[in-house]
Design an enzyme around this catalytic site. Structure first.
Site: not given
Ligand code: 7PJ
Length: 279
Positions: A221, A255
């Site tokens: 990010k 994640r």
């Molecule tokens: C997140 C997500 C996060 C959860 C995305 C990206 C943007 N789901 N989906 N937490 N970010 N739970 O992957 O940069 O931080 S999409």
């Protein structure tokens, strides 16, 4: 701590890795590389070989300025990948969606977890999640994806994010979602400056006090770009560092895009904390 779905159990006594599989043409870090089913399949299999615990399948890009996606488009992107993962592997499958119909059909196709960046705020989402009786991740976001990074402001980011998540958990419980099916996520980068993100990372132990499993996503990010000055394709080391720091502060699920690197880093942390190789 653990989460369960049907006869699957995921033990969270050590941090687990969620691998991101974006099935979108405009997702910022993959640039749509995994839009084709074959590419998504290869991605899933390599994550599996690297030791991933959960595959997170998403069909809506939440990047600032991304085009909105119709329900049908989201279904067309997500369902084939969920079905493929379920058919070919035994791994946990999460679906990154805010759309009740997608939650329902993904569950029918074998998904095990709902990952909602809008914390079940869309009409019908709480009810569908309750009826499906599956684990749900409730994430904090300030604003909407289109405008969330336009000058985000908080009086006290930690108190406000935790307060919001506590409320959403209460709403989820009131809708009939079981407490052992709830996970929480501070939503790094979703309506937050670098300072906000860092304050939230430092405060993860406070979030963990809600007594729900904590999921975090910082992989690649822009907060990491802000720190390192590097473009998205050169943020692997920073992402692994952030994953470790989150794990040390009590995150249960991380994640990430770079599964192999993160699994190795967490193995080192685990060895240090548990002791390994002793006589
Ligand atoms: C997140 C997500 C996060 C959860 C995305 C990206 C943007 N789901 N989906 N937490 N970010 N739970 O992957 O940069 O931080 S999409």
């Amino acid at each position: 701590m653990q989460i369960t779905h049907k006869d699957r159990v995921l033990d969270l006594s050590r941090p687990r890795v969620m691998g991101v599989v974006n099935v979108t043409p405009d997702s910022f870090s993959d640039g749509g590389r995994f839009f084709k089913p074959d590419a998504a399949r290869a991605q899933v299999l390599s994550m599996l070989a690297a030791g991933v615990d959960i595959i997170d399948v998403g069909g809506e890009s939440t990047r600032p300025g991304a085009k909105p996606v119709s329900v049908q488009q989201e279904l067309d992107r997500v369902l084939p990948v969920v079905e493929m993962v379920r058919r070919e592997t035994d791994v946990w499958v999460s679906v990154d969606t805010s759309t009740p119909q997608v939650m329902q059909e993904a569950a029918g196709a074998g998904a095990n977890l709902i990952n909602d960046v809008r914390a079940l705020s869309r009409d019908g989402a709480l009810e569908v999640a309750a009826q499906l009786n599956m684990p749900v991740c409730l994430m904090h976001m300030q604003g909407r994806p289109v405008d969330m990074q336009n000058n985000p402001q908080y009086d006290d980011v930690v108190a406000q994010v935790i307060g919001y998540l506590r409320e959403r958990c209460q709403d989820a419980l009131a809708a009939g979602i079981r407490s052992n099916n709830i996970l929480v996520d501070p939503g790094f980068g979703f309506g937050k400056t670098l300072a906000h993100n860092l304050a939230l990372l430092r405060a993860l132990p406070l979030l963990a006090k809600l007594e729900y499993p904590v999921l975090v996503g910082m992989s690649r990010k822009s907060m990491l770009g802000d720190i390192t000055g590097k473009p998205v394709e050169q943020r692997q080391a920073a992402s692994v560092a952030a994953a470790l720091m989150a794990a040390l502060r009590g995150a249960h699920i991380i994640r990430v895009h770079d599964v192999a690197e993160t699994v190795d880093a967490l193995a080192v942390l685990h060895a240090i904390e548990q002791g390994m190789g002793e006589e």
